[in-house]
Enzyme design. Structure first.
Site, PDB file in Angstrom:
ATOM      1  CB  SER A  20      -0.882   0.004   1.246  1.00 46.75           C
ATOM      2  OG  SER A  20      -1.458   1.285   1.402  1.00 46.75           O
ATOM      3  CB  SER A  22      -2.139   4.471   2.838  1.00 42.46           C
ATOM      4  OG  SER A  22      -3.141   4.572   1.854  1.00 42.46           O
ATOM      5  CE  LYS A  71     -11.976   0.555   0.593  1.00 43.44           C
ATOM      6  NZ  LYS A  71     -12.059   1.395  -0.617  1.00 43.44           N
ATOM      7  CG  ASP A 107     -12.504   5.350  -1.397  1.00 42.91           C
ATOM      8  OD1 ASP A 107     -11.344   5.717  -1.138  1.00 42.91           O
ATOM      9  OD2 ASP A 107     -12.921   4.195  -1.174  1.00 42.91           O
ATOM     10  N   GLY A 132     -17.910   1.884 -15.819  1.00 44.81           N
ATOM     11  CA  GLY A 132     -17.605   0.903 -14.777  1.00 44.81           C
ATOM     12  C   GLY A 132     -18.561   1.044 -13.608  1.00 44.81           C
ATOM     13  CB  THR A 158     -21.962  -6.804 -15.632  1.00 48.68           C
ATOM     14  OG1 THR A 158     -20.727  -7.463 -15.895  1.00 48.68           O
ATOM     15  CG2 THR A 158     -22.990  -7.809 -15.165  1.00 48.68           C
ATOM     16  CD  GLU A 160     -27.116  -8.198 -15.999  1.00 49.65           C
ATOM     17  OE1 GLU A 160     -26.233  -8.957 -15.559  1.00 49.65           O
ATOM     18  OE2 GLU A 160     -27.170  -7.828 -17.186  1.00 49.65           O
TER      19      GLU A 160
HETATM   20  P1  ATR Z   1     -12.941  -1.255  -8.149  1.00 52.26           P
HETATM   21  O1  ATR Z   1     -13.051  -1.547  -6.676  1.00 52.26           O
HETATM   22  O2  ATR Z   1     -11.640  -0.635  -8.560  1.00 52.26           O
HETATM   23  O3  ATR Z   1     -14.091  -0.464  -8.644  1.00 52.26           O
HETATM   24  P2  ATR Z   1     -14.099  -3.690  -9.175  1.00 52.26           P
HETATM   25  O4  ATR Z   1     -15.128  -3.601  -8.129  1.00 52.26           O
HETATM   26  O5  ATR Z   1     -13.432  -5.000  -9.423  1.00 52.26           O
HETATM   27  O6  ATR Z   1     -12.917  -2.668  -8.894  1.00 52.26           O
HETATM   28  O7  ATR Z   1     -14.737  -3.135 -10.554  1.00 52.26           O
HETATM   29  C1  ATR Z   1     -14.077  -3.240 -11.773  1.00 52.26           C
HETATM   30  C2  ATR Z   1     -14.909  -2.566 -12.874  1.00 52.26           C
HETATM   31  O8  ATR Z   1     -14.169  -2.675 -14.105  1.00 52.26           O
HETATM   32  C3  ATR Z   1     -16.252  -3.216 -13.116  1.00 52.26           C
HETATM   33  O9  ATR Z   1     -17.157  -2.232 -13.543  1.00 52.26           O
HETATM   34  C4  ATR Z   1     -15.944  -4.178 -14.290  1.00 52.26           C
HETATM   35  O10 ATR Z   1     -17.047  -4.486 -15.089  1.00 52.26           O
HETATM   36  P3  ATR Z   1     -18.058  -5.714 -14.718  1.00 52.26           P
HETATM   37  O11 ATR Z   1     -18.960  -5.183 -13.645  1.00 52.26           O
HETATM   38  O12 ATR Z   1     -18.762  -6.025 -15.960  1.00 52.26           O
HETATM   39  O13 ATR Z   1     -17.180  -6.837 -14.212  1.00 52.26           O
HETATM   40  C5  ATR Z   1     -14.972  -3.342 -15.073  1.00 52.26           C
HETATM   41  N1  ATR Z   1     -14.117  -4.147 -15.941  1.00 52.26           N
HETATM   42  C6  ATR Z   1     -13.061  -4.902 -15.568  1.00 52.26           C
HETATM   43  N2  ATR Z   1     -12.511  -5.505 -16.647  1.00 52.26           N
HETATM   44  C7  ATR Z   1     -13.235  -5.108 -17.728  1.00 52.26           C
HETATM   45  C8  ATR Z   1     -13.181  -5.388 -19.133  1.00 52.26           C
HETATM   46  N3  ATR Z   1     -12.248  -6.182 -19.643  1.00 52.26           N
HETATM   47  N4  ATR Z   1     -14.102  -4.798 -19.929  1.00 52.26           N
HETATM   48  C9  ATR Z   1     -15.056  -3.979 -19.413  1.00 52.26           C
HETATM   49  N5  ATR Z   1     -15.157  -3.687 -18.100  1.00 52.26           N
HETATM   50  C10 ATR Z   1     -14.268  -4.241 -17.269  1.00 52.26           C
END
Ligand code: ATR
Length: 286
Positions: A20, A22, A71, A107, A132, A158, A160
């Site tokens: 980390s 931090s 968390k 954050d 994302g 994704t 949903e």
């Molecule tokens: P963090 O805590 O940094 O937000 P996370 O919770 O693992 O990390 O979230 C990663 C994000 O990157 C998610 O929105 C993921 O999409 P999915 O919800 O569909 O999994 C997105 N992500 C990771 N790899 C990806 C890829 N190859 N293409 C598109 N989206 C991706």
């Protein structure tokens, strides 16, 4: 520095902790201001989290940060959780005062401060697109809604997850959030009139440096383009954006400013922001 009986400690609770940034950032800041504080990593398994949380509240700790995977779970072991952290559903910063533990999530607030200082934009009334829908996006999107964003569009591989977060924001904060599919035509439409684009996906993060979360041709020069990825320091998205005349906001700012918010709560003083940035730039190189 000397640790003595008057030293106030600040911990970082996670498992596994890895490397980390931090401790470096906060210890440099404490030393710069001559504060008798010390920040230390504390690796804690899920099974021991309740015991450790109870123990820290009885010790010479000013508070602690909480990271993966604790968390969410930590909230059950605190005396109070502030409203925004409750909406986000996760705590990354705990303040201890006379044995009482209060949880915050810095954050989103840290991200907004980075956007304001590096991007030169305020949040209120803005049209913002978020790519994302993971934990970081949730903290950012909830905070943007809480701070009066005009219109928020969430796009995620994704779909949903984007619908679920938008519904949560619209019902619990304000009805300001929509969803668009993560496809070129839909993204192009979402970006019409948008002022800020935020990438929270891991596309562009080491070791996927070559990847972009959207086609670069969709970036228009009126956008402030922001990436929360800080490894590499300048992602391909930010390079493409800068080449198109966009103002860019680097990922390091969110990391620094989430820490700045915690620092203020633990010490009662404003953090030396530039010192914290310098410590991280030194460590990360480039
Ligand atoms: P963090 O805590 O940094 O937000 P996370 O919770 O693992 O990390 O979230 C990663 C994000 O990157 C998610 O929105 C993921 O999409 P999915 O919800 O569909 O999994 C997105 N992500 C990771 N790899 C990806 C890829 N190859 N293409 C598109 N989206 C991706």
């Amino acid at each position: 520095m000397t640790i003595d009986v008057d030293t106030k400690l600040v911990g970082l609770l996670g498992f596994p902790l890895g490397h980390s940034l931090s401790p470096l950032m906060h210890n440099r800041a404490f030393a710069t201001l001559g504060l008798n504080f010390h920040y230390l990593p504390i690796q804690v398994s899920e099974a021991h989290l309740p015991t450790v949380a109870a123990g820290l509240a009885c010790m010479n700790f000013a508070g602690y940060n909480v990271t993966i995977p604790h968390k969410i779970r930590i909230m059950a072991h605190l005396d109070a959780v502030d409203d925004l952290a409750r909406l986000i559903g996760a705590v990354n910063t705990v303040v201890l005062h006379e044995g009482r533990a209060t949880g915050y999530n810095t954050d989103g607030a840290g991200y907004v401060r980075a956007l304001e200082s590096e991007g030169g934009v305020t949040v209120e009334g803005r049209k913002i697109v978020v790519l994302g829908c993971g934990g970081a996006a949730r903290a950012i999107a909830m905070t943007l809604a809480f701070r009066g964003v005009g219109a928020l569009t969430l796009c995620n591989r994704t779909a949903e997850k984007a619908h679920a977060l938008a519904a949560d924001i619209n019902s619990r904060v304000r009805p300001c959030c929509g969803v668009a599919p993560m496809e070129p035509a839909a993204l192009e439409a979402a970006l019409v009139g948008a002022e800020v684009l935020i990438n929270t996906t891991s596309m562009g993060m080491h070791p996927q440096e070559d990847r972009l979360p959207l086609e670069a041709g969709l970036l228009h020069r009126d956008l402030v383009v922001s990436d929360i990825v800080y490894n590499p320091r300048e992602t391909r998205l930010l390079r493409e954006a800068a080449a198109r005349g966009c103002r860019v906001v680097h990922g390091l700012g969110m990391l620094v400013y989430q820490g700045v918010e915690g620092f203020r709560r633990w010490t009662g003083q404003e953090a030396p922001v530039e010192v914290m940035f310098a410590a991280l730039r030194e460590k990360l190189g480039g």
